[in-house]
Every structure is written in C-alpha cells, then in structure tokens.
Write a protein that holds these residues in place. Structure first.
Motif, PDB file in Angstrom:
ATOM      1  N   SER A   1      26.694   2.213 -10.555  1.00 36.41           N
ATOM      2  CA  SER A   1      25.833   2.204  -9.379  1.00 36.41           C
ATOM      3  C   SER A   1      26.216   1.102  -8.412  1.00 36.41           C
ATOM      4  CB  SER A   1      24.369   2.038  -9.811  1.00 36.41           C
ATOM      5  OG  SER A   1      24.201   0.797 -10.475  1.00 36.41           O
ATOM      6  N   ALA A   2      26.810   0.015  -8.934  1.00 37.58           N
ATOM      7  CA  ALA A   2      27.201  -1.073  -8.042  1.00 37.58           C
ATOM      8  C   ALA A   2      28.369  -0.677  -7.155  1.00 37.58           C
ATOM      9  CB  ALA A   2      27.561  -2.307  -8.863  1.00 37.58           C
ATOM     10  N   SER A   3      29.207   0.314  -7.576  1.00 33.06           N
ATOM     11  CA  SER A   3      30.371   0.726  -6.794  1.00 33.06           C
ATOM     12  C   SER A   3      30.056   1.842  -5.824  1.00 33.06           C
ATOM     13  CB  SER A   3      31.482   1.165  -7.739  1.00 33.06           C
ATOM     14  OG  SER A   3      31.058   2.288  -8.512  1.00 33.06           O
ATOM     15  N   THR A   4      28.862   2.398  -5.841  1.00 34.16           N
ATOM     16  CA  THR A   4      28.466   3.453  -4.923  1.00 34.16           C
ATOM     17  C   THR A   4      27.164   3.073  -4.237  1.00 34.16           C
ATOM     18  OG1 THR A   4      27.231   4.639  -6.629  1.00 34.16           O
ATOM     19  CG2 THR A   4      29.562   5.217  -6.346  1.00 34.16           C
ATOM     20  N   ARG A   5      26.904   3.777  -3.136  1.00 36.73           N
ATOM     21  CA  ARG A   5      25.676   3.528  -2.396  1.00 36.73           C
ATOM     22  C   ARG A   5      25.198   4.820  -1.767  1.00 36.73           C
ATOM     23  NH1 ARG A   5      24.887  -0.837   2.568  1.00 36.73           N
ATOM     24  NH2 ARG A   5      22.713  -0.311   3.057  1.00 36.73           N
ATOM     25  N   GLU A   6      23.923   5.056  -1.842  1.00 35.15           N
ATOM     26  CA  GLU A   6      23.341   6.255  -1.261  1.00 35.15           C
ATOM     27  C   GLU A   6      22.585   5.890   0.010  1.00 35.15           C
ATOM     28  OE1 GLU A   6      20.935   8.200  -4.097  1.00 35.15           O
ATOM     29  OE2 GLU A   6      22.628   8.930  -5.299  1.00 35.15           O
ATOM     30  N   ILE A   7      22.790   6.696   1.035  1.00 35.30           N
ATOM     31  CA  ILE A   7      22.115   6.514   2.321  1.00 35.30           C
ATOM     32  C   ILE A   7      21.266   7.750   2.565  1.00 35.30           C
ATOM     33  CG2 ILE A   7      22.408   6.194   4.796  1.00 35.30           C
ATOM     34  CD1 ILE A   7      25.090   4.879   4.179  1.00 35.30           C
ATOM     35  N   THR A   8      19.981   7.560   2.772  1.00 34.19           N
ATOM     36  CA  THR A   8      19.062   8.673   2.973  1.00 34.19           C
ATOM     37  C   THR A   8      18.529   8.673   4.391  1.00 34.19           C
ATOM     38  OG1 THR A   8      17.183   7.365   2.178  1.00 34.19           O
ATOM     39  CG2 THR A   8      18.393   8.677   0.550  1.00 34.19           C
TER      40      THR A   8
ATOM     41  N   LEU B   1      23.523  10.804   1.769  1.00 32.72           N
ATOM     42  CA  LEU B   1      24.968  10.627   1.879  1.00 32.72           C
ATOM     43  C   LEU B   1      25.423   9.623   0.831  1.00 32.72           C
ATOM     44  CD1 LEU B   1      25.254  10.373   5.763  1.00 32.72           C
ATOM     45  CD2 LEU B   1      25.669  12.385   4.350  1.00 32.72           C
ATOM     46  N   VAL B   2      26.580   9.857   0.248  1.00 29.84           N
ATOM     47  CA  VAL B   2      27.112   9.004  -0.804  1.00 29.84           C
ATOM     48  C   VAL B   2      28.306   8.244  -0.248  1.00 29.84           C
ATOM     49  CG1 VAL B   2      28.059   8.909  -3.118  1.00 29.84           C
ATOM     50  CG2 VAL B   2      26.330  10.624  -2.547  1.00 29.84           C
ATOM     51  N   VAL B   3      28.247   6.914  -0.356  1.00 28.93           N
ATOM     52  CA  VAL B   3      29.321   6.048   0.110  1.00 28.93           C
ATOM     53  C   VAL B   3      29.890   5.328  -1.102  1.00 28.93           C
ATOM     54  CG1 VAL B   3      29.954   4.130   1.615  1.00 28.93           C
ATOM     55  CG2 VAL B   3      28.175   5.741   2.316  1.00 28.93           C
ATOM     56  N   GLY B   4      31.184   5.393  -1.325  1.00 29.61           N
ATOM     57  CA  GLY B   4      31.815   4.745  -2.458  1.00 29.61           C
ATOM     58  C   GLY B   4      32.581   5.730  -3.292  1.00 29.61           C
ATOM     59  N   GLU B   5      32.735   5.429  -4.603  1.00 33.23           N
ATOM     60  CA  GLU B   5      33.540   6.267  -5.481  1.00 33.23           C
ATOM     61  C   GLU B   5      32.949   7.650  -5.630  1.00 33.23           C
ATOM     62  OE1 GLU B   5      33.972   4.290  -9.127  1.00 33.23           O
ATOM     63  OE2 GLU B   5      35.213   2.669  -8.369  1.00 33.23           O
ATOM     64  N   ALA B   6      31.616   7.745  -5.689  1.00 38.78           N
ATOM     65  CA  ALA B   6      30.978   9.051  -5.882  1.00 38.78           C
ATOM     66  C   ALA B   6      31.128   9.948  -4.682  1.00 38.78           C
ATOM     67  CB  ALA B   6      29.490   8.865  -6.207  1.00 38.78           C
ATOM     68  N   ALA B   7      31.599   9.400  -3.540  1.00 41.67           N
ATOM     69  CA  ALA B   7      31.774  10.229  -2.353  1.00 41.67           C
ATOM     70  C   ALA B   7      32.860  11.257  -2.548  1.00 41.67           C
ATOM     71  CB  ALA B   7      32.094   9.353  -1.142  1.00 41.67           C
ATOM     72  N   GLY B   8      33.726  11.052  -3.536  1.00 40.83           N
ATOM     73  CA  GLY B   8      34.797  12.006  -3.773  1.00 40.83           C
ATOM     74  C   GLY B   8      34.388  13.181  -4.633  1.00 40.83           C
ATOM     75  N   VAL B   9      33.139  13.248  -5.080  1.00 38.72           N
ATOM     76  CA  VAL B   9      32.681  14.358  -5.909  1.00 38.72           C
ATOM     77  C   VAL B   9      32.680  15.627  -5.080  1.00 38.72           C
ATOM     78  CG1 VAL B   9      30.757  15.224  -7.272  1.00 38.72           C
ATOM     79  CG2 VAL B   9      31.319  12.795  -7.307  1.00 38.72           C
ATOM     80  N   ASP B  10      32.938  16.748  -5.710  1.00 40.48           N
ATOM     81  CA  ASP B  10      33.002  18.023  -5.003  1.00 40.48           C
ATOM     82  C   ASP B  10      31.704  18.270  -4.284  1.00 40.48           C
ATOM     83  OD1 ASP B  10      33.502  20.511  -4.096  1.00 40.48           O
ATOM     84  OD2 ASP B  10      33.709  21.482  -6.053  1.00 40.48           O
TER      85      ASP B  10
END
Length: 409
Positions: A125-132, A381-390
């Motif tokens: 969770s520290a390597s990703t960030r969610e923006i709502t 919106l997902v910012v970080g490593e999880a942004a690459g998920v399909d």
C-alpha cells in the motif's frame, strides 16, 4: 489467615481417631510453613496492563487445595492435585503480559501482533495511492434543433427517446409566404430565360448584318460609316445578351433561396443520436432561429449517447499526480454493483476556486447498458505500481466519497 486455617486443621486431626502417621507428618510440615501476619505489607496496587501470577500465591493455593484433599479424599487426591499444579506452573505460568505471536483457530492474528502477511500488505500500500472523486456522465455531442425560418408545425415525425440518424426528418413546418416566394422566383427565372433567348437572337442578327456590311465595304459598295454602325450594333447586342445571362443567373439564385427556405421547413437531424427532449407540437407556430433566443424555444434536443464520458472532480492537491492515460474504475449510483474501467483523456486547464478541485474528462470502457447523461458517478484512480493492472478487470470492491461532498484538499 493462613495460620488460622492450619490451627483449625490441627484440631480436626486430634479429634479424629483414624488419623494416620502420614497425615500427622503433613500437618507438621504445613505448620512450619506458616507466615506471620506482620510479614505482609499492604501497598496500593500499581496499574499494569496485566498482572503476573506470583509463585507465593500459587503455593498458597496449592497448600489450601492439598489440605482439603487430605481431609476429604485422602492422599491419592492430593497427589493428583500436585501433578496438575506442577503442570500448570510449568506451562501457563510461562505466559506473561508480553504478546505472543500466534494465530487463532479462525486464521486471524492475535491482537497487537503484526504478522508477516500484514507487513507485506503495508509495504504494497505504501507503493501505490488511490485518488477518488465524483462527477457526472456527460454527452460531448448535443444538438439543440431550432427552426431556421418561421412556420407552423404540421407534423412531428419522432418522439422522445427515439434513436435517429443524421438527415432523418424530425418535424415538418408550413409557411405560405415561403411557398409563394418560391413560385414567384421560379416565374421570374423563366422570364429571365426568355429574355436571354431574345437577346441571343438579336446578337446573332447583329453579327450577320455586320458580316454582310463588311463584305460590301470591301467592294466599296458600302460606306465606312455604315460599317461602323454595324460594328456598334454587334457590340450592343453582345452587352444585351450578357445582361440577360446575368439576369438568368440572378433568377436562379432567387429560386435556390426560395427553395432552400421551403426545404428548411422540413427539419432534419443534424447528428445521429437519441431524442432526449421534444418541445415540438402539431399546430404550434415557431420562430426563426434568429428570433429564438432561449433554448426552450427549440424544437427538440438530440444527444449522441454512443460517445458518453465522465467529467469528475478530484482534489487540487492531486494535480501533480494527474496525467492523460491514467487508469482506474468508476461506478454509477444507478448501477452500484457494476464497476467499469476508465481512463483520463483530458485535464481541465483551470482549477475550481470555489471547490478546490480539478475536473478530469474520463473515457469509458464497457460501461453498464442503460447509462444515461447526467447520471452521478464515483471514480477511483490508481497511482503507482497497481496502475499497471489490467483496466478491463477492475477490483470488485469500490469505496469512494459520497457524491456532492467536496474532495479533501
């Protein structure tokens, strides 16, 4: 208190005829272990998260239990109690106030204990960030249809909710003045055409006369003045024919103008889409487009529902993380159980001073059937490593702030 208990036990030993030598030895040993009351000091208890079980208290409990066992059940029960207490002191007493790293039977971690799984979740969770954020479904292509000319509605060919294609007839109007103007222009056009024919004949005659005069002048049978007059007649005939030709062209323009006005009384769809509002009714008289200054004076509204997008607001503090192509998911209040993928296509060039937000335009992938303009939407919106998920397989869960709430700055 402990000494009183031992004295009472001794009295009971002397009154019983069946007391054995073993029992007397045990009573003597217990009496030698008596503690004077002065040895105990009463102090206010200190606050602790948990209290340790002291060896003195456990020994006191063991002695009391042993005495009761001897009095009522004999030496065998005493041996069993000693065995149990020995196991208890060697096992459970080893557990102190410190937390033990263990797992409960249902698989959950013991309170206060951080497991390796939780450490991995925290690092991810520290390597990703969610923006709502929140916003609404928007149709970029909307056509408000007016009547170009004034007229009376004689037919309405569509209804609200109908799908239409570009060029399809929507409303038919009638204007007697426009029809009469077209007829007059057509008559004027025919007159101009007849005049052109006459001027053309005059030009042919003038050219023929000039040619004859020119031949006679070459034989000295015609004066130079007559030749000059024939030449002037040809020039006049050519100018007259040219003027008649221009009159015909002008008449044709008047005909086209009158015909365009009459044809414009048949209102057609400027774009393909869905009729989202219909204000036209048979018998109504509508104004021309130049005189219709309010939208409610229009005939109808067509919305292109095949290219819907979402305009959503996110906190201004996240502007540095925003970029076109950023992916995430959205859910509509009307379809809460059907999240779908989104992607940032545009970022507004200005910030809302009142709300402290920036507006994003989001393209949609496989939205729910039945989605309509102005539906409320929540985005993540997902910012970080999880942004690459399909993006075509968004997570099933979705949590976002309630619609209408201002995004935190």
């Amino acid at each position: 208190m402990f000494e009183v208990a031992i004295s009472a036990g001794s009295a009971m030993f002397t009154g019983m005829n069946t007391t054995s030598e073993h029992d007397r030895d045990l009573a003597a040993k217990l009496r030698s272990l008596s503690i004077e009351p002065a040895a105990f000091k009463t102090e206010p208890p200190k606050p602790h998260a948990r209290r340790r079980t002291t060896p003195g208290a456990m020994f006191f409990l063991a002695a009391t239990a042993s005495l009761a066992a001897v009095l009522f059940n004999g030496p065998e029960t005493l041996q069993r109690i000693q065995t149990v207490l020995a196991g208890f002191s060697g096992g459970d007493l080893a557990i102190s106030a410190d937390r033990v790293e263990a797992r409960a039977s249902d698989g959950t971690a013991v309170e206060g204990v951080r497991t390796p799984t939780e450490d991995g979740e925290r690092s991810a969770s520290a390597s990703t960030r969610e923006i709502t954020g929140s916003g609404y479904v928007v149709a970029p292509d909307i056509a408000t249809v007016f009547s170009k000319y004034e007229g009376r509605i004689v037919a309405v060919e569509v209804a609200a909710g109908d799908s239409v294609v570009a060029g399809q007839v929507l409303v038919r109007l009638d204007d007697a003045g426009a029809r009469f103007a077209l007829q007059g222009a057509e008559i004027a056009g025919r007159v101009a055409a007849l005049a052109l024919d006459a001027r053309t004949i005059e030009l042919v005659q003038a050219r023929s006369s000039f040619a004859r005069t020119e031949r006679l002048a070459g034989r000295d049978a015609m004066s130079a003045q007559a030749l000059e007059e024939a030449k002037t007649a040809v020039d006049k005939a050519e100018n007259a024919a040219l003027q008649a030709r221009q009159d015909v062209e002008k008449a044709e323009l008047e005909i086209d103008k009158a015909r365009e006005q009459v044809e414009a009384l048949t209102v057609r769809a400027p774009i393909a889409g869905t009729v989202t509002r219909l204000d036209a009714h048979i018998g109504d008289t509508v104004l021309s487009r130049e005189d219709s200054v309010r939208e409610d004076e229009s005939l109808l509204v067509i919305t292109d529902t095949a290219s819907l997008v979402i305009d959503a607001d996110v906190a201004e503090a996240n502007i540095a993380l925003m970029r076109p192509g950023l992916s995430g998911e959205a859910v509509l209040d009307g379809f809460p159980g059907q999240p779908f993928a989104i992607k940032v296509s545009k970022i507004a060039p200005v910030i809302s001073r009142e709300k402290g937000t920036v507006t994003l335009r989001l393209s949609l992938t496989s939205p729910p059937p039945g989605m309509r303009p102005a539906m409320a939407a929540r985005i993540r919106l997902v910012v970080g490593e999880a942004a690459g998920v399909d993006a075509h397989h968004p997570p099933s869960s979705f949590e976002a702030p309630a619609l209408g709430a201002r995004a935190s700055r």
